[in-house]
Structures are given as C-alpha cells and as structure tokens.
Motif scaffolding. Structure first.
Motif, mmCIF file in Angstrom:
data_model
loop_
_atom_site.group_PDB
_atom_site.id
_atom_site.type_symbol
_atom_site.label_atom_id
_atom_site.label_comp_id
_atom_site.label_asym_id
_atom_site.label_seq_id
_atom_site.Cartn_x
_atom_site.Cartn_y
_atom_site.Cartn_z
ATOM 1 N N GLY A 93 0.371 -1.059 -0.556
ATOM 2 C CA GLY A 93 -0.054 0.085 0.134
ATOM 3 C C GLY A 93 1.438 1.313 0.051
ATOM 4 O O GLY A 93 1.051 2.219 -0.402
ATOM 5 N N LEU A 94 1.944 1.685 0.880
ATOM 6 C CA LEU A 94 2.612 2.346 0.875
ATOM 7 C C LEU A 94 3.822 2.910 -0.756
ATOM 8 O O LEU A 94 3.452 3.316 -1.283
ATOM 9 N N PHE A 95 4.190 1.672 -1.013
ATOM 10 C CA PHE A 95 4.627 1.710 -2.316
ATOM 11 C C PHE A 95 3.347 2.174 -3.196
ATOM 12 O O PHE A 95 3.474 3.402 -4.230
ATOM 13 N N ARG A 96 1.916 1.526 -3.616
ATOM 14 C CA ARG A 96 0.888 2.327 -4.515
ATOM 15 C C ARG A 96 1.106 3.436 -4.129
ATOM 16 O O ARG A 96 1.129 4.428 -5.516
ATOM 17 N N PHE A 97 1.624 4.626 -2.536
ATOM 18 C CA PHE A 97 0.950 5.404 -2.854
ATOM 19 C C PHE A 97 1.878 6.371 -2.766
ATOM 20 O O PHE A 97 1.923 7.216 -3.516
ATOM 21 N N LEU A 98 3.282 6.058 -3.103
ATOM 22 C CA LEU A 98 4.736 6.759 -3.582
ATOM 23 C C LEU A 98 4.667 7.061 -5.084
ATOM 24 O O LEU A 98 4.994 7.605 -5.472
ATOM 25 N N TYR A 99 4.050 5.953 -5.779
ATOM 26 C CA TYR A 99 4.403 5.873 -7.226
ATOM 27 C C TYR A 99 3.660 6.711 -7.501
ATOM 28 O O TYR A 99 3.931 7.035 -8.942
ATOM 29 N N ILE A 100 2.720 7.245 -7.188
ATOM 30 C CA ILE A 100 1.428 8.180 -8.153
ATOM 31 C C ILE A 100 2.453 9.296 -8.192
ATOM 32 O O ILE A 100 1.643 10.039 -8.630
ATOM 33 N N LEU A 101 3.193 9.972 -6.955
ATOM 34 C CA LEU A 101 3.837 11.475 -6.879
ATOM 35 C C LEU A 101 3.675 11.808 -7.991
ATOM 36 O O LEU A 101 3.846 12.829 -8.281
ATOM 37 N N PRO A 102 4.769 11.076 -9.142
ATOM 38 C CA PRO A 102 5.567 12.188 -9.842
ATOM 39 C C PRO A 102 4.168 12.779 -10.710
ATOM 40 O O PRO A 102 4.811 14.196 -11.325
ATOM 41 N N TYR A 103 3.146 12.292 -10.373
ATOM 42 C CA TYR A 103 1.959 12.343 -11.630
ATOM 43 C C TYR A 103 2.025 13.897 -11.530
ATOM 44 O O TYR A 103 1.070 14.580 -11.913
ATOM 45 N N ALA A 104 2.562 14.421 -9.852
ATOM 46 C CA ALA A 104 1.681 16.173 -9.549
ATOM 47 C C ALA A 104 2.597 16.266 -10.390
ATOM 48 O O ALA A 104 2.250 17.694 -10.129
ATOM 49 N N ILE A 105 3.819 16.714 -10.426
ATOM 50 C CA ILE A 105 5.104 17.517 -10.928
ATOM 51 C C ILE A 105 4.763 17.481 -12.606
ATOM 52 O O ILE A 105 4.661 17.197 -13.595
ATOM 53 N N ALA A 106 5.001 19.063 -12.457
ATOM 54 C CA ALA A 106 4.553 19.820 -13.892
ATOM 55 C C ALA A 106 6.141 19.453 -14.522
ATOM 56 O O ALA A 106 7.314 19.470 -13.902
ATOM 57 N N GLY A 107 5.829 19.152 -16.088
ATOM 58 C CA GLY A 107 7.243 19.089 -16.694
ATOM 59 C C GLY A 107 8.395 19.307 -16.531
ATOM 60 O O GLY A 107 9.480 19.369 -16.329
ATOM 61 N N PRO A 108 7.781 20.702 -16.464
ATOM 62 C CA PRO A 108 9.209 22.421 -16.734
ATOM 63 C C PRO A 108 9.899 22.221 -15.681
ATOM 64 O O PRO A 108 11.296 22.205 -15.061
ATOM 65 N N ALA A 109 9.559 21.961 -14.128
ATOM 66 C CA ALA A 109 9.602 21.247 -12.761
ATOM 67 C C ALA A 109 10.416 21.080 -12.364
ATOM 68 O O ALA A 109 11.875 20.504 -12.390
ATOM 69 N N ALA A 110 10.203 19.401 -13.458
ATOM 70 C CA ALA A 110 10.928 18.347 -13.259
ATOM 71 C C ALA A 110 12.033 18.502 -14.472
ATOM 72 O O ALA A 110 13.404 18.376 -13.566
ATOM 73 N N GLY A 111 11.962 19.305 -15.374
ATOM 74 C CA GLY A 111 12.889 19.314 -15.676
ATOM 75 C C GLY A 111 14.364 20.219 -15.832
ATOM 76 O O GLY A 111 15.313 19.770 -15.738
ATOM 77 N N MET A 112 13.654 21.156 -15.617
ATOM 78 C CA MET A 112 14.757 21.470 -14.364
ATOM 79 C C MET A 112 15.457 21.027 -13.217
ATOM 80 O O MET A 112 16.854 21.373 -13.441
ATOM 81 N N ALA A 113 14.837 20.301 -12.077
ATOM 82 C CA ALA A 113 15.770 19.310 -11.873
ATOM 83 C C ALA A 113 16.042 18.150 -12.332
ATOM 84 O O ALA A 113 17.813 18.185 -11.647
ATOM 85 N N PHE A 114 15.926 17.727 -13.130
ATOM 86 C CA PHE A 114 17.114 16.876 -14.127
ATOM 87 C C PHE A 114 17.585 17.594 -14.360
ATOM 88 O O PHE A 114 19.330 16.940 -14.427
#
Lengths: 295, 296
Positions: free
Chosen positions: B104-125
């Motif tokens: 259940g914990l892994f299920r909860f965690l795996y979905i979180l990146p969906y919340a991140i905007a592509g550009p914000a993720a882009g800058m971090a990456f």
C-alpha cells in the motif's frame, strides 16, 4: 496471497524497491541537494545525505524568483480552472443526461470532440482569439447586418485569459456523465413524486451524491491548472501576473555566476509542493476519478 | 444506455449547457476552424487580407529538412516514452498487486511524480543528470564525455525521455493496477492450484486479461507524447530544442515557428499534419492492435 512463495516474494520486494528508487529517488536527490551548501552541491561524487541549509536556500530562491506573487498567481489560476471545470462540467452533464431534448446528442458530440484536439495544436489561433475576444462577434454582426462594430477586448495579462481557454474542454463533463448514468431511474421518479423540479433535484440530490466525483475532478484539475506552462508563457507579459512555471527560468544559475544549484533545487521543490500535497491528500479520490474518467 | 425517467423542460438544459457551449465555441471551435483556414492561406502577421494559396504552405513545410527532423524526434520521443511508461508501470502494478505487507505504501508513493509539472521536473533533472555534478559527475570523471546532453543531441533526447517517463509511469501504473484488481481472484487461485508459479500466472493470465487497458494506455500515451502539454514544457525548459535541433519535437517547432518566426500559415500547416498523424496512429492502433485485444 495464494501460496507460500518466498523467492517470488523477495523478487516482488526487490521490484518494488527498484520502483521506489526510480520514481521517488529523484525527489530525494532534489531534497538532498536543496539542503546543501554551494561547496557540497558542487562536489564530486554527489552527497546523498541532506544537510541543514534548506531554509536559507529556500528563502534565497523565494526572493530571487519573486516566488511570493508567483505562488499566489498560480494558486488563483489553479483554483479558477478547478472551480470553473467542476461547476461547468456538472451543469453540462446534468443537461445531457437528465433531459429529453432534440439537442441532447448535438451537445454531447460537440463536447466530446473537444477531447481530441489539445491546446498545443490549436495554440496559435486560440492566442489570436484571446488577444481579440470580440472578433468572432464582429464578424458575425457584420455578416448578418452589414454593420461594422469596432469594440475590442483582449484577455492578455488577465486571470480570465489565463483560465477560460483551459476550461473550454470536456474532461470533467465525461466524469460526471458516467456517474450520472449509473444513478437509478427511481431517483428521478422519487424526486418528481415529491414535487421537486429539475433545479431542486440538481442542487439537493445530484450535487451531494457526486461528492466523490468532485474531489476526484478537483485533484486532477488543480494539478492541471498549477502545471500549465505554454499558455501562461503566451498570455502574460506583465510581471504582476507571472505564475510559478514562468519563474523557473529565473531560478536557473546564470552562465557567469556561481553554479548555485542548491538554491535552484530548493526553489523547484517549493514550486512542486502544492500539487504534490493535493495529490497526496486526495489520492484515494484522485485514483478513482482517473480510472473512471478515461475508461 | 438511455434514461427512462427524465425531465421534459426544453429551455432549462440549454441554459445549463450554455456556459460551457459558449466557451467551447469561442476557445475551441473558432480556433480549430482558424487552424484549417490559415493552413491554406497566407496570413499576414499584422492583419490585412489573407490570400488563398492552396497547398503552398504544406509544400514549404515538407521541403524543410528541419521539419522532417522534428517528425523523427517526435516519433522517437513518443515511442520510447510510451514503451517505458507502460512496461515499467506493468511490472510495478504486478508487483504491488501481490498485496504483500507494505504494498500500500509503495502504491501511494508511485503515483506522486504525476503531480509534478514537466518543466519543474525538467529543471531538477538538469541538475540530477548534469555532466559536471549530481549523479553522472563521477561517471563522467572516469570516462570523459561519456554523458553530455548539452553537447550531444542523442544524450539530450534521452534526458527529455527520462523526464517524460518519470512523470507518466505512475499514471500507467494506476490504470494497470486497477485493471489487475478487476481480474477475478478465483482465476489466479485456480492457476496456482494447477501449479503455475507467480511469474507464469502473470504472463499467462494477468497480462492477457489486461489487454484492453494496455491498448487504451498505448493510445493515450502516444497522443500524450506527441501533443501533450508536458512534451512542450519539458523540451522548452530543459534543452530548448537543442543541441543542434536534437530535441526539437513537432509541438516545439509549431510554437517556435508561430511566435518567434511569426509564420502563422506555416505553423498552422504543421498543426494540420500533426493532427493528421495522431488520427492515423489512432486508426492503425485500432485497426491492427485492437483485433488482438479480447474484451471481456
């Protein structure tokens, strides 16, 4: 659990941990980097341990990118898109499902087609419409009456311009339609027997019943609104209306200065936080909404 | 499915649907029609009379080698992104569906990146996968120029695909997990009694029953990769289309052409081709893949 399978269980855990590293690992790297000093973040190899500099880095990022007003603007934009979508979708779905009118199927297809063409491919003329909102009406009036009117109204640098074109698609309408269709006929009959009209039925029955749906749609739309990038980039030239996504470039270390990626990462974490919190808190409804909306 | 009990009022539904219909007319249909019109005319950027030019705009677009480059880049981006998100999402969904303690914990965690905007993720990456610091620095110190997205187009393309895949894997995971959980338990139990191990069961029972979900995700992710808002956001914020046009996807080129080059006609013609491509893909997927999909 069907049978005892220690090897398969170990493999399952291994896969789940790999998934964790792949999907949550980047957050941990960002968090570690955002809490380090300039020397630490530029050292090779990378330190995975978080340090204690997060607040300093965050406040540096906050002032460098003027995040205060950007966060407020993004919040307003995300909320307007959410409220607009939730309200309009509920109304349209109500009209499509609970009435027998000749226009029913016409409405349905008209709304359905909007799912096919995302903003990105019609962005140029949509921008033209937003820059000159009355052009369609002027053309219509001059075609009908021959009178040339010269009223102009543009939506550039306004919350209306930021949000209205994003509200104009049908994602939410379908979520509501699917849900309304599952309600039993007896519900309408009972409401009619009680003597309540359609509006009473909508307000007193449908809206309370669709709370789960609303929470699901709220999560999806808040993330969608907060994460908009291209549209604000085009719509907004006035710094007072800047959203967080537009502040990203201000956070990047410039070519000639110190590579202070610790500040950049702290800033990106601040920008990522609101939708992340919304998804984490409303996850149960969000998942239900996604699966119901698309299938 | 038609509702029996309905209200008979005729103007109320119109009133209820009107706000959305008006918005759609103004911000969807009008621009959609304009794209079609502009693609066949020469639209002066600062007003004036548009002149009908037939297919000239398309000829110009097709004669441009950079256009074909962007088609190829888009294809690679969408295909790699789709394959990765679906495969990884599938493996994770099968693992989580075993419902071991902690799933259940892994299920909860795996979905979180969906919340991140592509550009914000882009800058971090850009930091995480930078050649000089972050995770790749040690590797690059040992093998100089092993990884340099600022210099090599291919590396930059891998970078943007990684960001896309990171963000969307949680999304495919949700659908596949929901699909798996609707597979009747009795089926897997029966297979277990027949002596089929967990891997056998996954390949022979679970994946075939997931075919409709997999097909749906294939269509959705291909469309997302081609025209999704993240595609533009990631590319624009991470590589700016470079180096040397290496990450210039079709949507990026359309926006660039229109708002930097002020070539509305060319941009509209490219939009039409893009819409056409999406329709062809969807058609091919329905025609050839759906035949192999067995709905329950």
């Amino acid at each position: 659990m069907i049978q005892r399978t220690p090897i398969a269980d170990a493999l399952t855990y291994l896969l789940m941990v790999l998934g964790f590293i792949l999907l949550i690992g980047p957050f941990l790297v960002i968090l570690a980097g955002a809490s380090q000093t300039l020397q630490q973040i530029n050292s090779v190899p990378f330190h995975f341990l978080p340090q204690d500099r997060f607040l300093e880095n965050a406040s540096a990022a906050w002032s460098r990118a003027n995040l205060g007003s950007a966060m407020i603007n993004s919040f307003i934009m995300a909320c307007l898109v959410t409220v607009g979508k939730v309200a309009l979708s509920a109304c349209t779905a109500f009209a499509i499902v609970f009435f027998r009118t000749p226009l029913k199927h016409f409405f349905f297809w008209m709304v359905f087609i909007t799912l096919m063409l995302p903003l990105e491919v019609r962005v140029v003329p949509t921008y033209a419409v937003a820059a000159d909102l009355f052009q369609p009406f002027r053309l219509l009036i001059s075609a009908l009456t021959g009178i040339e009117v010269s009223v102009e109204w543009n939506l550039l640098n306004s919350y209306a311009g930021l949000t209205l074109p994003l509200i104009a698609t049908a994602t939410g309408t379908f979520l509501y339609r699917q849900f309304f269709m599952t309600l039993p006929n007896e519900l309408v009959e009972a409401a009619r027997m009680d003597g309540s009209g359609p509006v009473r039925f909508f307000v007193d029955m449908l809206i309370p019943l669709s709370r789960t749906n609303m929470l699901a749609l709220t999560t999806i739309m808040f993330v969608y609104g907060w994460n908009q990038y291209l549209w604000p980039l085009l719509m907004i030239t006035d710094p007072a209306y800047k959203t967080t996504m537009m502040s990203l470039s201000a956070l990047l270390p410039s070519e000639n200065s110190l590579p202070d990626w610790n500040v950049t990462l702290a800033g990106s974490l601040i920008i990522m936080a609101p939708p992340l919190v919304v998804v984490a808190v409303l996850q149960r409804w969000f998942v239900r909404g996604l699966v119901a909306a698309e299938k | 499915m038609e509702k029996r009990a309905v209200f008979k009022n005729w103007w109320l539904p119109i009133l209820f649907a009107l706000p959305q219909i008006l918005l759609i007319l103004l911000f969807f249909y009008w621009p959609a029609i304009a794209v079609m019109k502009w693609a066949f005319t020469l639209e002066p950027p600062f007003g004036g009379i548009a002149e009908f030019v037939g297919l000239t705009n398309f000829e110009e677009v097709f004669a441009d080698p950079f256009y074909w480059n962007s088609v190829a880049v888009s294809l690679i981006f969408a295909l790699c992104g789709t394959c990765f998100t679906i495969l990884v999402g599938l493996v994770l969904a099968i693992a989580v569906d075993r419902r071991l303690p902690g799933s259940g914990l892994f299920r909860f965690l795996y979905i979180l990146p969906y919340a991140i905007a592509g550009p914000a993720a882009g800058m971090a990456f850009r930091f995480i996968l930078s050649p000089e610091r972050g995770l790749m620095a040690s590797l690059n110190a040992a093998f100089p120029d092993f990884w340099n997205p600022a210099k090599y187009g291919a590396h930059a393309l891998i970078l943007v695909i990684i960001i896309f895949a990171w963000k969307w894997t949680g999304y495919t995971f949700i659908f596949l997990l929901a699909g798996l959980q609707s597979v009747p338990r009795s089926l897997t139990e029966a297979a277990a009694m027949d002596g089929a191990g967990p891997i056998r069961r996954a390949i022979d029972i679970q994946v075939p029953l997931l075919a409709p979900t997999l097909f749906f995700l294939l269509v959705i992710m291909m469309t997302e990769g081609f025209v999704g808002s993240d595609t533009f956001g990631i590319v624009h914020s991470t590589t700016g289309g470079g180096p040397n046009h290496g990450t210039e996807v079709m949507v990026f080129r359309i926006v660039d052409e229109a708002f930097k080059g002020l070539n509305y006609s060319g941009a509209s013609a490219q939009s039409i081709v893009l819409i056409g491509l999406i329709m062809i893909f969807t058609f091919i997927q329905f025609r050839f893949i759906e035949k192999r999909v067995h709905y329950k």
